[in-house]
Motif scaffolding. Sequence first.
Motif, short mmCIF file in Angstrom:
data_model
loop_
_atom_site.label_atom_id
_atom_site.label_comp_id
_atom_site.label_asym_id
_atom_site.label_seq_id
_atom_site.Cartn_x
_atom_site.Cartn_y
_atom_site.Cartn_z
N PRO A 117 -4.16 2.65 5.58
CA PRO A 117 -5.56 2.85 5.17
C PRO A 117 -6.35 3.70 6.15
O PRO A 117 -7.40 4.23 5.80
CB PRO A 117 -6.11 1.43 5.09
CG PRO A 117 -5.20 0.60 5.91
CD PRO A 117 -3.87 1.26 5.90
N LEU A 146 -11.54 -4.87 1.11
CA LEU A 146 -12.54 -3.82 0.88
C LEU A 146 -13.81 -4.40 0.28
O LEU A 146 -14.92 -4.00 0.64
CB LEU A 146 -11.97 -2.70 0.00
CG LEU A 146 -10.86 -1.87 0.63
CD1 LEU A 146 -10.35 -0.83 -0.37
CD2 LEU A 146 -11.30 -1.22 1.93
N GLY A 147 -13.67 -5.35 -0.63
CA GLY A 147 -14.84 -6.02 -1.19
C GLY A 147 -15.58 -6.83 -0.14
O GLY A 147 -16.82 -6.81 -0.07
N GLU A 165 -1.25 -4.58 -1.22
CA GLU A 165 -2.35 -3.83 -1.85
C GLU A 165 -3.44 -4.80 -2.32
O GLU A 165 -4.63 -4.53 -2.16
CB GLU A 165 -1.79 -3.03 -3.02
CG GLU A 165 -2.80 -2.18 -3.73
CD GLU A 165 -2.21 -1.39 -4.88
OE1 GLU A 165 -2.75 -0.33 -5.18
OE2 GLU A 165 -1.20 -1.85 -5.47
N GLN A 166 -3.04 -5.94 -2.88
CA GLN A 166 -4.01 -6.94 -3.36
C GLN A 166 -4.90 -7.43 -2.22
O GLN A 166 -6.13 -7.47 -2.35
CB GLN A 166 -3.26 -8.13 -3.97
CG GLN A 166 -4.17 -9.26 -4.38
CD GLN A 166 -3.41 -10.51 -4.81
OE1 GLN A 166 -2.23 -10.44 -5.15
NE2 GLN A 166 -4.09 -11.64 -4.82
N TRP A 208 -5.50 -6.00 0.65
CA TRP A 208 -6.33 -4.90 1.17
C TRP A 208 -7.53 -4.67 0.25
O TRP A 208 -8.66 -4.50 0.73
CB TRP A 208 -5.51 -3.62 1.33
CG TRP A 208 -6.35 -2.51 1.83
CD1 TRP A 208 -6.77 -1.41 1.14
CD2 TRP A 208 -6.95 -2.40 3.14
NE1 TRP A 208 -7.58 -0.64 1.94
CE2 TRP A 208 -7.70 -1.22 3.17
CE3 TRP A 208 -6.92 -3.20 4.27
CZ2 TRP A 208 -8.41 -0.80 4.29
CZ3 TRP A 208 -7.62 -2.78 5.39
CH2 TRP A 208 -8.35 -1.60 5.39
N ASN A 209 -7.30 -4.69 -1.06
CA ASN A 209 -8.41 -4.48 -1.99
C ASN A 209 -9.44 -5.61 -1.89
O ASN A 209 -10.65 -5.37 -1.98
CB ASN A 209 -7.90 -4.33 -3.42
CG ASN A 209 -7.22 -2.98 -3.64
OD1 ASN A 209 -7.52 -2.01 -2.94
ND2 ASN A 209 -6.31 -2.94 -4.57
N GLU A 210 -8.97 -6.83 -1.68
CA GLU A 210 -9.90 -7.95 -1.47
C GLU A 210 -10.70 -7.73 -0.19
O GLU A 210 -11.91 -8.00 -0.15
CB GLU A 210 -9.14 -9.27 -1.41
CG GLU A 210 -8.61 -9.69 -2.76
CD GLU A 210 -7.73 -10.92 -2.70
OE1 GLU A 210 -7.55 -11.50 -1.61
OE2 GLU A 210 -7.21 -11.32 -3.76
N LEU A 218 0.86 -1.19 0.00
CA LEU A 218 0.00 0.00 0.00
C LEU A 218 0.89 1.24 0.00
O LEU A 218 2.02 1.20 0.51
CB LEU A 218 -0.89 0.01 1.24
CG LEU A 218 -1.96 -1.08 1.32
CD1 LEU A 218 -2.55 -1.14 2.72
CD2 LEU A 218 -3.05 -0.83 0.30
#
Length: 86
Positions: free
Chosen positions: A20, A42-43, A35-36, A38-40, A16
């Motif tokens: 966040p 968020l979903g 980052e991957q 963290w993005n997962e 990241l």
Amino acid sequence: MSTVLCAKYGKELPALFEAPFPGEAGDKILNNISEQAWNEWLGMQTMFINENQLNMMDPKAREFLAERREEFLFKGGEKLQPPEPI
């Protein structure tokens, strides 16, 4: 682009750019989560909020979400694990 040894995936992945959110939990995520991952999360977070109709103004709802975040990112929680109702 910097990388981090991702606690979720156990390998070096793009990091990241910044924490966040402020505080110890944000720093822990910045230093240990890609980052991957963290993005997962968020979903997943959106799913938890919607399916449990969480009011994010409620401290119990925020605590519930923080516990799920910790499980998903640091304790091997599965991406498609269904949310547990409050």
